[in-house]
Design a protein around this motif. Structure first.
Motif, PDB file in Angstrom:
ATOM      1  N   UNK A 106       0.841  -1.194   0.000  1.00 10.71           N
ATOM      2  CA  UNK A 106       0.000   0.000   0.000  1.00 10.71           C
ATOM      3  C   UNK A 106       0.877   1.245   0.000  1.00 10.71           C
ATOM      4  N   UNK A 107       0.263   2.354  -0.295  1.00 11.71           N
ATOM      5  CA  UNK A 107       1.006   3.612  -0.372  1.00 11.71           C
ATOM      6  C   UNK A 107       0.218   4.710   0.311  1.00 11.71           C
ATOM      7  N   UNK A 108       0.923   5.625   0.936  1.00 15.18           N
ATOM      8  CA  UNK A 108       0.265   6.774   1.543  1.00 15.18           C
ATOM      9  C   UNK A 108      -0.387   7.624   0.449  1.00 15.18           C
ATOM     10  N   UNK A 109      -1.465   8.285   0.816  1.00 16.03           N
ATOM     11  CA  UNK A 109      -2.204   9.182  -0.078  1.00 16.03           C
ATOM     12  C   UNK A 109      -2.941   8.443  -1.195  1.00 16.03           C
ATOM     13  N   UNK A 110      -3.094   7.117  -1.074  1.00 10.81           N
ATOM     14  CA  UNK A 110      -3.756   6.331  -2.106  1.00 10.81           C
ATOM     15  C   UNK A 110      -5.010   5.661  -1.528  1.00 10.81           C
ATOM     16  N   UNK A 111      -6.204   6.090  -1.958  1.00  6.13           N
ATOM     17  CA  UNK A 111      -7.442   5.455  -1.461  1.00  6.13           C
ATOM     18  C   UNK A 111      -7.509   3.959  -1.758  1.00  6.13           C
ATOM     19  N   UNK A 131      -3.065  -3.042  13.733  1.00  2.00           N
ATOM     20  CA  UNK A 131      -2.820  -1.780  13.034  1.00  2.00           C
ATOM     21  C   UNK A 131      -1.978  -0.871  13.936  1.00  2.00           C
ATOM     22  N   UNK A 132      -0.925  -0.279  13.385  1.00  3.61           N
ATOM     23  CA  UNK A 132      -0.084   0.684  14.092  1.00  3.61           C
ATOM     24  C   UNK A 132      -0.266   2.030  13.397  1.00  3.61           C
ATOM     25  N   UNK A 133      -1.014   2.956  14.026  1.00  2.00           N
ATOM     26  CA  UNK A 133      -1.379   4.165  13.284  1.00  2.00           C
ATOM     27  C   UNK A 133      -1.558   5.372  14.201  1.00  2.00           C
ATOM     28  N   UNK A 134      -1.637   6.521  13.540  1.00  3.30           N
ATOM     29  CA  UNK A 134      -1.872   7.778  14.221  1.00  3.30           C
ATOM     30  C   UNK A 134      -2.767   8.658  13.367  1.00  3.30           C
ATOM     31  N   UNK A 135      -2.769   9.946  13.677  1.00  2.00           N
ATOM     32  CA  UNK A 135      -3.689  10.886  13.051  1.00  2.00           C
ATOM     33  C   UNK A 135      -3.473  11.016  11.550  1.00  2.00           C
ATOM     34  N   UNK A 136      -2.213  10.963  11.104  1.00  2.00           N
ATOM     35  CA  UNK A 136      -1.900  11.190   9.693  1.00  2.00           C
ATOM     36  C   UNK A 136      -1.129  10.025   9.090  1.00  2.00           C
ATOM     37  N   UNK A 137      -1.433   8.814   9.504  1.00  2.00           N
ATOM     38  CA  UNK A 137      -0.654   7.659   9.055  1.00  2.00           C
ATOM     39  C   UNK A 137      -0.881   7.307   7.588  1.00  2.00           C
ATOM     40  N   UNK A 138      -2.052   7.653   7.058  1.00  2.00           N
ATOM     41  CA  UNK A 138      -2.413   7.152   5.728  1.00  2.00           C
ATOM     42  C   UNK A 138      -2.173   8.148   4.617  1.00  2.00           C
ATOM     43  N   UNK A 139      -1.919   9.401   4.953  1.00  2.00           N
ATOM     44  CA  UNK A 139      -1.656  10.388   3.916  1.00  2.00           C
ATOM     45  C   UNK A 139      -1.879  11.800   4.419  1.00  2.00           C
ATOM     46  N   UNK A 141      -4.263  13.913   2.977  1.00  2.00           N
ATOM     47  CA  UNK A 141      -5.644  14.363   2.784  1.00  2.00           C
ATOM     48  C   UNK A 141      -6.555  13.814   3.880  1.00  2.00           C
ATOM     49  N   UNK A 142      -7.575  14.589   4.187  1.00  2.00           N
ATOM     50  CA  UNK A 142      -8.543  14.177   5.196  1.00  2.00           C
ATOM     51  C   UNK A 142      -9.310  12.944   4.740  1.00  2.00           C
ATOM     52  N   UNK A 143      -9.611  12.870   3.448  1.00  2.00           N
ATOM     53  CA  UNK A 143     -10.390  11.739   2.930  1.00  2.00           C
ATOM     54  C   UNK A 143      -9.617  10.440   3.078  1.00  2.00           C
ATOM     55  N   UNK A 144      -8.335  10.468   2.702  1.00  2.00           N
ATOM     56  CA  UNK A 144      -7.513   9.258   2.794  1.00  2.00           C
ATOM     57  C   UNK A 144      -7.380   8.810   4.242  1.00  2.00           C
ATOM     58  N   UNK A 145      -7.177   9.747   5.157  1.00  2.06           N
ATOM     59  CA  UNK A 145      -7.048   9.375   6.565  1.00  2.06           C
ATOM     60  C   UNK A 145      -8.369   8.878   7.140  1.00  2.06           C
ATOM     61  N   UNK A 146      -9.482   9.419   6.660  1.00  2.00           N
ATOM     62  CA  UNK A 146     -10.775   8.907   7.111  1.00  2.00           C
ATOM     63  C   UNK A 146     -10.978   7.477   6.615  1.00  2.00           C
ATOM     64  N   UNK A 147     -10.611   7.219   5.372  1.00  2.03           N
ATOM     65  CA  UNK A 147     -10.699   5.849   4.854  1.00  2.03           C
ATOM     66  C   UNK A 147      -9.799   4.910   5.651  1.00  2.03           C
ATOM     67  N   UNK A 148      -8.636   5.424   6.050  1.00 10.72           N
ATOM     68  CA  UNK A 148      -7.746   4.615   6.883  1.00 10.72           C
ATOM     69  C   UNK A 148      -8.376   4.262   8.209  1.00 10.72           C
ATOM     70  N   UNK A 149      -9.134   5.199   8.778  1.00 11.31           N
ATOM     71  CA  UNK A 149      -9.805   4.923  10.062  1.00 11.31           C
ATOM     72  C   UNK A 149     -10.911   3.892   9.918  1.00 11.31           C
ATOM     73  N   UNK A 150     -11.401   3.672   8.691  1.00  7.06           N
ATOM     74  CA  UNK A 150     -12.420   2.655   8.441  1.00  7.06           C
ATOM     75  C   UNK A 150     -11.845   1.237   8.409  1.00  7.06           C
ATOM     76  N   UNK A 187     -14.335  19.538  10.071  1.00  7.27           N
ATOM     77  CA  UNK A 187     -13.166  18.738  10.419  1.00  7.27           C
ATOM     78  C   UNK A 187     -13.281  18.154  11.818  1.00  7.27           C
ATOM     79  N   UNK A 188     -13.876  18.903  12.726  1.00  2.91           N
ATOM     80  CA  UNK A 188     -14.074  18.388  14.085  1.00  2.91           C
ATOM     81  C   UNK A 188     -15.002  17.178  14.070  1.00  2.91           C
ATOM     82  N   UNK A 189     -16.067  17.258  13.266  1.00  2.00           N
ATOM     83  CA  UNK A 189     -16.970  16.117  13.162  1.00  2.00           C
ATOM     84  C   UNK A 189     -16.272  14.930  12.518  1.00  2.00           C
ATOM     85  N   UNK A 190     -15.462  15.179  11.490  1.00  2.00           N
ATOM     86  CA  UNK A 190     -14.717  14.101  10.850  1.00  2.00           C
ATOM     87  C   UNK A 190     -13.770  13.403  11.812  1.00  2.00           C
ATOM     88  N   UNK A 191     -13.092  14.196  12.641  1.00  3.16           N
ATOM     89  CA  UNK A 191     -12.198  13.621  13.650  1.00  3.16           C
ATOM     90  C   UNK A 191     -12.977  12.782  14.655  1.00  3.16           C
TER      91      UNK A 191
END
Length: 425
Positions: A106-111, A131-139, A141-150, A187-191
């Protein structure tokens, strides 16, 4: 102390990932039956994380935790589903232990990372997925990080036991100052939603205050606190003396390097022998940051910029320093640099922030706490530690003892115990 394993970049060929082969209608009962047959014996672990030779994004933490887990007799196999290599040239070569396999899928910033990870999970059929992750582990963009949280909840719904090590939280990170995004209502709701989704699986946090937030605000039930971990006690005794201030890490604005440079410069007006070593590189989210600092302050004769420091050079770097100083404006979780300094028995000066107070109280480490962005107090603290070898010894010995008790071998065993409890539920 166990020797760190190495990774040979030439051998790290990404295995091809074919999202089109991913079958969402996976047979859940087959997955659970396969896991149940093995949960009485050694464990097959799938670990999803950024990983060296990549830098930042918790890759270094993952490296050390996998090293501890790989030496655990209760682990049969570890497959790391890691991000594709994007590190600069000249990064150290790495070789994996026999029971560890790395798949760069996988790659960061890639849905498209989500189906690729799920496809590889299907091939491996692990007992548990970590999973080993944090707030910005997946990229970025907010969308990519939200998908990562899924992803963790998706994997759980497919029938796999799941654990997430969550290293930071939106409630504890100053997103505006960090430059991630503006903390508006959307953004607060997304978080909140991303954290709520993560709280639906088993979660480990490295700070007790994070566990309290998850339980009180998100009503999470399966939250555990496990400390960050250290390299163990690398030195046999504490060294004192000298006049070298060390700061270390992946640098960006929030680490407040200009303030430290100004503080050391002012101390040198009365003590010209003091020097500052800046070890590390720019944070991947802030490329060029440290280079701009060097353009501004590189002419100063008392500053040494070492660049990125490989593991083989860490011992000499820390042993020749007098004190490690971390004057951060705010925190983004537990401090990996603090734990590294403890393994070498070094005194630490660190900003007085809630995350760091929590870390020190829970783990038993020692540090001089200074208010964030307070140059005068920082100056006085540096002068005090540099001028008092008994204080250096006392702080260093306490940190060395803490490092010995919280080595990644010990932390790895705590994770293995937790894996078994999760699988048994």
């Amino acid at each position: 102390m166990s020797k760190p394993f190495k990774v040979d970049i030439a051998e790290l060929k990404a295995q091809p990932c074919k999202p089109n082969n991913f079958i969402i209608g996976v047979m859940l009962k087959d997955i659970m039956a396969s896991s149940a047959l093995r949960n009485h014996g050694k464990l097959r672990l799938c670990f999803i994380s950024s990983f060296p030779p990549n830098r930042g994004y918790l890759a270094e933490y993952a490296y050390q935790l996998i090293n501890g887990l790989a030496r655990n007799e209760n682990i049969e196999k570890i497959v790391i589903l890691a991000d594709k290599i994007q590190s600069p040239e000249g990064t150290e070569k790495v070789v994996y232990p026999e029971k560890v396999k790395c798949v760069r899928c996988w790659a960061r910033n890639k849905p498209a990372s989500l189906p690729r990870i799920l496809s590889n999970l299907r091939k491996f059929s692990p007992d548990i997925v970590h999973f080993n992750c944090g707030l910005m582990s997946w990229g970025k963009s907010r969308i990519v990080n939200f998908l990562g949280s899924l992803m963790p909840l998706t994997v759980k719904l497919l029938g796999y036991p799941v654990l997430v090590t969550l290293h930071n939280m939106g409630e504890a990170v100053n997103s505006d100052k960090l430059g991630i995004y503006r903390l508006n209502r959307l953004n607060s709701f997304g978080l909140w939603l991303a954290t709520k989704l993560l709280s639906k699986v088993n979660v480990v946090v490295p700070l007790k205050r994070y566990a309290q937030i998850l339980k009180q605000k998100y009503h999470a039930e399966n939250v555990q606190y496990i400390p960050h971990g250290t390299l163990g006690a690398i030195v046999n005794h504490v060294t004192t003396g000298g006049k070298t201030v060390l700061t270390f890490g992946h640098f960006s604005e929030h680490k407040n390097l200009p303030l430290l440079i100004q503080a050391v410069k002012e101390i040198r007006e009365n003590d010209g022998s003091l020097k500052l070593v800046v070890a590390g590189d720019s944070h991947p989210n802030r490329p060029g940051y440290l280079e701009n600092i060097k353009k501004t302050y590189g002419h100063e004769p008392f500053i040494v910029f070492t660049g990125y420091v490989n593991d083989e050079k860490l011992k000499d770097l820390f042993e020749t320093s007098t004190v490690v100083v971390l004057p951060y404006l705010f925190s983004v979780g537990s401090s990996g640099v603090f734990h590294l300094a403890c393994s070498f028995g070094k005194p630490v000066i660190i900003s007085d922030l809630p995350d760091y107070r929590d870390m020190l109280e829970a783990e038993g480490g020692a540090a001089i706490l200074v208010p964030a962005d307070d140059k005068q107090t920082l100056i006085e603290s540096i002068k005090k530690v540099v001028g008092d070898m008994q204080l250096q010894k006392r702080l260093g010995e306490q940190n060395l003892k803490m490092a010995e008790n919280l080595s990644f071998e010990h932390i790895g065993q705590r994770y293995v115990d937790l894996y078994r409890r999760i699988i048994a539920c």
